[in-house]
Scaffold this motif. Structure first.
Motif, PDB file in Angstrom:
ATOM      1  N   PHE A  18     -25.093 -17.069 -10.624  1.00 17.61           N
ATOM      2  CA  PHE A  18     -26.289 -16.387  -9.846  1.00 17.61           C
ATOM      3  C   PHE A  18     -26.615 -17.106  -8.503  1.00 17.61           C
ATOM      4  O   PHE A  18     -26.583 -18.388  -8.664  1.00 17.61           O
ATOM      5  N   GLN A  19     -26.457 -16.363  -7.551  1.00 16.96           N
ATOM      6  CA  GLN A  19     -26.838 -16.919  -6.186  1.00 16.96           C
ATOM      7  C   GLN A  19     -28.033 -16.514  -5.631  1.00 16.96           C
ATOM      8  O   GLN A  19     -28.090 -15.128  -5.379  1.00 16.96           O
ATOM      9  N   HIS A  20     -29.238 -17.144  -5.253  1.00 17.51           N
ATOM     10  CA  HIS A  20     -30.430 -16.931  -4.607  1.00 17.51           C
ATOM     11  C   HIS A  20     -30.157 -16.320  -3.021  1.00 17.51           C
ATOM     12  O   HIS A  20     -29.095 -16.822  -2.483  1.00 17.51           O
ATOM     13  N   THR A  21     -30.666 -15.192  -2.891  1.00 18.39           N
ATOM     14  CA  THR A  21     -30.504 -14.630  -1.442  1.00 18.39           C
ATOM     15  C   THR A  21     -31.783 -14.126  -0.951  1.00 18.39           C
ATOM     16  O   THR A  21     -32.643 -13.865  -1.743  1.00 18.39           O
ATOM     17  N   TRP A  22     -31.825 -14.078   0.294  1.00 16.97           N
ATOM     18  CA  TRP A  22     -33.038 -13.479   1.040  1.00 16.97           C
ATOM     19  C   TRP A  22     -32.639 -13.213   2.315  1.00 16.97           C
ATOM     20  O   TRP A  22     -32.152 -13.855   3.405  1.00 16.97           O
ATOM     21  N   PHE A  23     -33.572 -12.091   2.719  1.00 14.49           N
ATOM     22  CA  PHE A  23     -33.365 -11.709   4.129  1.00 14.49           C
ATOM     23  C   PHE A  23     -34.920 -12.101   4.660  1.00 14.49           C
ATOM     24  O   PHE A  23     -35.766 -11.140   4.454  1.00 14.49           O
ATOM     25  N   LYS A  24     -35.263 -12.969   5.350  1.00 14.18           N
ATOM     26  CA  LYS A  24     -36.822 -13.345   5.713  1.00 14.18           C
ATOM     27  C   LYS A  24     -36.726 -12.984   6.871  1.00 14.18           C
ATOM     28  O   LYS A  24     -36.066 -13.411   8.070  1.00 14.18           O
ATOM     29  N   THR A  25     -37.781 -12.211   7.167  1.00 15.04           N
ATOM     30  CA  THR A  25     -37.983 -11.748   8.592  1.00 15.04           C
ATOM     31  C   THR A  25     -38.609 -12.873   9.435  1.00 15.04           C
ATOM     32  O   THR A  25     -38.426 -12.610  10.709  1.00 15.04           O
ATOM     33  N   GLY A  26     -39.030 -13.776   9.033  1.00 19.12           N
ATOM     34  CA  GLY A  26     -39.369 -15.137   9.937  1.00 19.12           C
ATOM     35  C   GLY A  26     -38.331 -16.210   9.968  1.00 19.12           C
ATOM     36  O   GLY A  26     -38.471 -17.232  10.376  1.00 19.12           O
ATOM     37  N   GLY A  27     -37.083 -15.787   9.346  1.00 17.68           N
ATOM     38  CA  GLY A  27     -36.058 -16.543   9.410  1.00 17.68           C
ATOM     39  C   GLY A  27     -35.919 -17.320   8.117  1.00 17.68           C
ATOM     40  O   GLY A  27     -36.776 -17.748   7.409  1.00 17.68           O
ATOM     41  N   ASN A  28     -34.541 -17.617   7.670  1.00 15.30           N
ATOM     42  CA  ASN A  28     -34.446 -18.288   6.293  1.00 15.30           C
ATOM     43  C   ASN A  28     -34.565 -19.972   6.467  1.00 15.30           C
ATOM     44  O   ASN A  28     -34.422 -20.446   7.302  1.00 15.30           O
ATOM     45  N   TYR A  29     -34.428 -20.376   5.305  1.00 13.45           N
ATOM     46  CA  TYR A  29     -34.465 -22.037   5.235  1.00 13.45           C
ATOM     47  C   TYR A  29     -33.235 -22.164   5.652  1.00 13.45           C
ATOM     48  O   TYR A  29     -32.230 -21.612   5.671  1.00 13.45           O
ATOM     49  N   PRO A  30     -32.978 -23.623   6.118  1.00 20.01           N
ATOM     50  CA  PRO A  30     -31.649 -23.966   6.590  1.00 20.01           C
ATOM     51  C   PRO A  30     -30.816 -24.222   5.276  1.00 20.01           C
ATOM     52  O   PRO A  30     -31.312 -24.545   4.041  1.00 20.01           O
ATOM     53  N   GLY A  31     -29.690 -23.487   5.236  1.00 14.41           N
ATOM     54  CA  GLY A  31     -28.894 -23.264   4.188  1.00 14.41           C
ATOM     55  C   GLY A  31     -29.082 -22.203   3.059  1.00 14.41           C
ATOM     56  O   GLY A  31     -28.578 -22.300   2.112  1.00 14.41           O
ATOM     57  N   GLU A  32     -29.936 -21.510   3.474  1.00 12.34           N
ATOM     58  CA  GLU A  32     -30.401 -20.328   2.677  1.00 12.34           C
ATOM     59  C   GLU A  32     -29.572 -19.155   2.799  1.00 12.34           C
ATOM     60  O   GLU A  32     -29.427 -18.748   3.939  1.00 12.34           O
TER      61      GLU A  32
END
Length: 261
Positions: free
Chosen positions: A130-144
């Motif tokens: 299981f790998q966490h993923t996200w497309f954050k509109t404000g920018g992802n965390y470092p290493g995300e």
């Protein structure tokens, strides 16, 4: 219906100990008919955990599993930044312990080949990945990681099933990103219960690649169950999403460990 929840945490739940928090989660799960919970990460997270912190958090989950072995499955928390300790934790908690999967969050993105030894060993053990993923509109965390990063991982391991956590949060983009890679599965957990999410995932990926999860205690069980209960799909498809798809992924390692499910 049988319901297994792919995506649960001990954070965001009342209680001073792992055992107390797991008991709280199961109390809520009982109200809404959830049979089993997959749990990972401990009482307090860091976005950049040290090797020792990984061990501490896994120890906390192990305590919760020991208290409720018939209702819970554990995934070992690992990091792409600390490969040697992650491999050691994989041996301790999965090869020689009760856990049945691995959880990768932030701190190190999964598109980097440095994570490959962890994936290879997890696949040998038939552990769920299981790998966490996200497309954050404000920018992802470092290493995300984003769904694009997990696609890069899937290309390196085309025969290894990997779950795309949260379907990238911005799920319309996440579904499209992983669509062509048959070894990638969509986790429905964590985003708002917007109409059409489950239907799009089933239409674009096929129902066999869609898995229910809640992200409790960060999200309520009820809101996340609503994504599937309220979807305009068949009852048979809902059963696959609620339990059967995850159970099929887990059966090889459950059989190896002699766990009845």
């Amino acid at each position: 219906m049988r319901i297994w929840d792919l995506h649960c945490h001990l954070s965001g739940v009342a209680g001073l100990t792992p055992e107390e928090r797991m008991g709280q989660l199961l109390g809520y799960a009982d109200r809404v008919g959830i049979e089993r919970l997959c749990v990972y990460m401990g009482l307090k997270w860091s976005q950049d955990p040290s090797p020792d912190d990984l061990v501490k958090q896994n120890d906390e989950v192990l305590r919760a599993l020991a208290k409720y072995p018939d209702r819970t499955f554990g995934f070992v928390y690992l990091s792409a930044k600390h490969i040697q300790r992650s491999l050691e934790e994989l041996e301790r908690c999965v090869a020689n312990g009760p856990m049945v999967g691995i959880k990768l969050w932030v701190a190190g993105r999964c598109d980097t080949p440095e994570i490959d030894p962890v994936i290879e060993r997890a696949a040998e053990l038939q552990a769920v990945i299981f790998q966490h993923t996200w497309f954050k509109t404000g920018g992802n965390y470092p290493g995300e990681s984003t769904p694009d990063d997990i696609v890069a991982l899937a290309r390196r391991f085309p025969n290894v099933p990997i779950i795309c956590g949260h379907t990238g949060g911005t799920w319309e983009l996440g579904v499209r990103a992983i669509r062509e890679h048959k070894n990638l599965y969509a986790d429905l957990a964590g985003s708002d219960p917007t109409a059409g999410m489950t239907e799009m995932a089933v239409r674009e990926l096929g129902v066999e690649r869609v898995i229910y999860g809640s992200d409790a205690g960060g999200r309520s069980f009820a809101s996340q169950l609503g994504k599937v209960h309220g979807a305009q799909i068949s009852e048979a498809d809902k059963q696959r999403i609620f339990c059967d798809n995850l159970r099929e992924l887990m059966l090889p390692i459950l059989k190896l460990k002699g766990i009845q499910a």
